[in-house]
Design a protein around this motif. Sequence first.
Motif, short mmCIF file in Angstrom:
data_model
loop_
_atom_site.label_atom_id
_atom_site.label_comp_id
_atom_site.label_asym_id
_atom_site.label_seq_id
_atom_site.Cartn_x
_atom_site.Cartn_y
_atom_site.Cartn_z
N ARG A 102 0.81 -1.22 0.00
CA ARG A 102 0.00 0.00 0.00
C ARG A 102 0.85 1.27 0.00
N ASN A 103 2.00 1.26 0.66
CA ASN A 103 2.69 2.51 0.95
C ASN A 103 4.07 2.66 0.31
N ALA A 104 4.73 1.57 -0.07
CA ALA A 104 6.07 1.69 -0.64
C ALA A 104 6.02 2.31 -2.03
N TRP A 105 7.15 2.81 -2.47
CA TRP A 105 7.24 3.37 -3.82
C TRP A 105 7.49 2.27 -4.85
N LEU A 106 8.33 1.30 -4.51
CA LEU A 106 8.73 0.27 -5.46
C LEU A 106 8.95 -1.05 -4.73
N ILE A 107 8.48 -2.13 -5.34
CA ILE A 107 8.77 -3.49 -4.85
C ILE A 107 9.42 -4.25 -5.99
N LEU A 108 10.56 -4.85 -5.71
CA LEU A 108 11.27 -5.66 -6.68
C LEU A 108 11.07 -7.13 -6.29
N SER A 109 10.31 -7.87 -7.09
CA SER A 109 10.04 -9.27 -6.78
C SER A 109 10.91 -10.17 -7.64
N CYS A 110 11.03 -11.43 -7.20
CA CYS A 110 11.93 -12.37 -7.88
C CYS A 110 11.26 -13.11 -9.03
N SER A 111 9.94 -13.05 -9.12
CA SER A 111 9.24 -13.81 -10.15
C SER A 111 7.87 -13.19 -10.40
N GLN A 112 7.27 -13.56 -11.52
CA GLN A 112 5.90 -13.13 -11.82
C GLN A 112 4.93 -13.68 -10.79
N ALA A 113 5.19 -14.90 -10.30
CA ALA A 113 4.31 -15.48 -9.28
C ALA A 113 4.36 -14.66 -8.00
N ASP A 114 5.55 -14.24 -7.59
CA ASP A 114 5.66 -13.40 -6.39
C ASP A 114 5.01 -12.04 -6.61
N ALA A 115 5.18 -11.48 -7.80
CA ALA A 115 4.56 -10.18 -8.10
C ALA A 115 3.04 -10.29 -8.01
N ALA A 116 2.48 -11.40 -8.50
CA ALA A 116 1.03 -11.60 -8.41
C ALA A 116 0.59 -11.75 -6.96
N ARG A 117 1.41 -12.41 -6.14
CA ARG A 117 1.05 -12.55 -4.72
C ARG A 117 1.05 -11.20 -4.02
N PHE A 118 2.04 -10.37 -4.32
CA PHE A 118 2.05 -9.04 -3.73
C PHE A 118 0.85 -8.22 -4.19
N ALA A 119 0.55 -8.26 -5.49
CA ALA A 119 -0.57 -7.50 -6.01
C ALA A 119 -1.89 -7.96 -5.39
N GLY A 120 -1.99 -9.26 -5.09
CA GLY A 120 -3.21 -9.80 -4.51
C GLY A 120 -3.41 -9.44 -3.05
N MET A 121 -2.41 -8.82 -2.42
CA MET A 121 -2.54 -8.45 -1.01
C MET A 121 -3.37 -7.18 -0.81
N VAL A 122 -3.62 -6.47 -1.90
CA VAL A 122 -4.44 -5.26 -1.80
C VAL A 122 -5.89 -5.65 -1.86
N SER A 123 -6.67 -5.24 -0.88
CA SER A 123 -8.08 -5.59 -0.84
C SER A 123 -8.84 -4.92 -1.97
N ALA A 124 -10.00 -5.47 -2.31
CA ALA A 124 -10.81 -4.95 -3.40
C ALA A 124 -11.19 -3.50 -3.11
N GLY A 125 -11.02 -2.66 -4.11
CA GLY A 125 -11.36 -1.26 -3.95
C GLY A 125 -10.23 -0.40 -3.44
N ALA A 126 -9.18 -1.02 -2.89
CA ALA A 126 -8.04 -0.26 -2.38
C ALA A 126 -7.00 -0.10 -3.48
N ALA A 127 -6.26 0.97 -3.42
CA ALA A 127 -5.26 1.25 -4.44
C ALA A 127 -3.87 0.92 -3.90
N ALA A 128 -3.08 0.22 -4.71
CA ALA A 128 -1.70 -0.09 -4.35
C ALA A 128 -0.81 1.04 -4.86
#
Length: 492
Positions: A253-279
């Motif tokens: 929610r609050n960081a400027w940049l996240i560097l993930s090791c894989s597309q799967a990890d990136a999808a997991r991070f993106a999925g942590m934002v609840s519906a209607g909330a902006a990452a």
Amino acid sequence: MAGLSCAVRPRRLWRWYLISEQPAEILMLLPDEPGRYSTGGAVRAWHFLALLCRLGRLTGFILSQGVSAETVLATGERCRLVRVSPDAAKVRMPSWQRYFQVLVTPWKNRGRQLLLAGHNICVERSGAAGFQFWHWCYGLYLLLVFILLRRLAAIDPVDCHVRGALIDGQLRQIRGHYGQRHPDLIWVEHSYLYSVAEQLQRHFPGARIAVNAHNVETQLKAGGARRHGTWLGRCWLQQEAALAAAIERRMVRNAWLILSCSQADAARFAGMVSAGAAARASILVAANGVDTAYFACAAGCTTEIADRVVFTGTAGYGPNDDAVKWLLEEIWPIIRQSCPRAALTLAGRGAGIRWLPMTQGMPDVQVISDPVDMRPVLQRAALAIVPLRSGSGTRLKIVESMSMGVPVVSTEIGAEGLQLVAGSEVLLEDTAEGLAAATVRLMQDESLRRELSEAGRARAKRDYDWQQITATVGRSLTQLDPRFSVSEASSG
């Protein structure tokens, strides 16, 4: 990837010209000392540290204790590493905070990784000796303290540990180092240090936070909880997973940049934002890589032992320990039935302490602890096996083996994120029987070994060389913020 462009309003262009005269100030937080040819996390940190030295003037703060108080890299004045000692400044604290500090003292004394990385935190195994009563008592004590701090006192144990026992003294040192200057970017190695970056951001308003997420800690600890051998350990790791989830949700929610090791990890991070909330965070993918010039088989070299299988990794890391246990107890006996001459090498940091006791009565298994150079270990192997059943990120052990021309047999999760072609670049199986059969097949089929070796080496050079990976990330960072532009003159 969305968010890679950076539009600059014309009326603000003059600011960029002024900023470009001075390199950007980058503050880097590292849990341990980086190393070019060290363990996985240290290797990744080293290569991105080298990148950041080209993007601006970097000061890296190592938060773990060590022999040297300060290390200045050969890259010059634009890049320096400073070890900040937790004991350098005594902190005045109210009595209730001192009480909690006493409670978390066992965590502090056993090291940051014990608390934050989920490496068999609750109950330790003493090899074949099994469990000891005091291990259970110690694990129960930690679990009760965790519940007390998190559930009853509404205090984040990691924040309490970092802020009360660790970061208070170090924070003063970091602020003293900068004086009146403020960093433009706070770069954090590992998502579990994000709460520390939040503390620093309060003292350096305006600084952006970027997180090099080596793993999705929530996924890592949840997987460890599912496979832990004791109820107490599962309870502890479930609590750790819940805490990691809270930290990583704040990070997304609050960081400027996240560097993930894989597309799967990136999808997991993106999925942590609840519906209607902006990452707020931009999420980039940068897989773990390999120095293909260093990890290369010398011209004309041959495999020394055709029936030798190798597993490499850091002992004490939960997924690696679970993989070795599964390999020795279920996979290796099947392999030996088909190939009585087969031999196994387990190599990695701390292997003598963690893995050697598991091999008692197994003369066909060799344990190499803390090898100075992993290349001779890989060169003497016919193939590498990666029987991981949990974890996150991408495996350096796979790309290093591929770069050395060593064919790889792995589970699906072991090769997750690398997007390798099964059958031509790697053999993938998810059962003990399947892994054993694939290993035996490779041992007996020299042409298949050669085919996988050549394809793996070519793929490592094409897609997973560290220079290519960090150069791509550098261009993306420049697009996100022109202040962070790569300076070739300062590379080193």
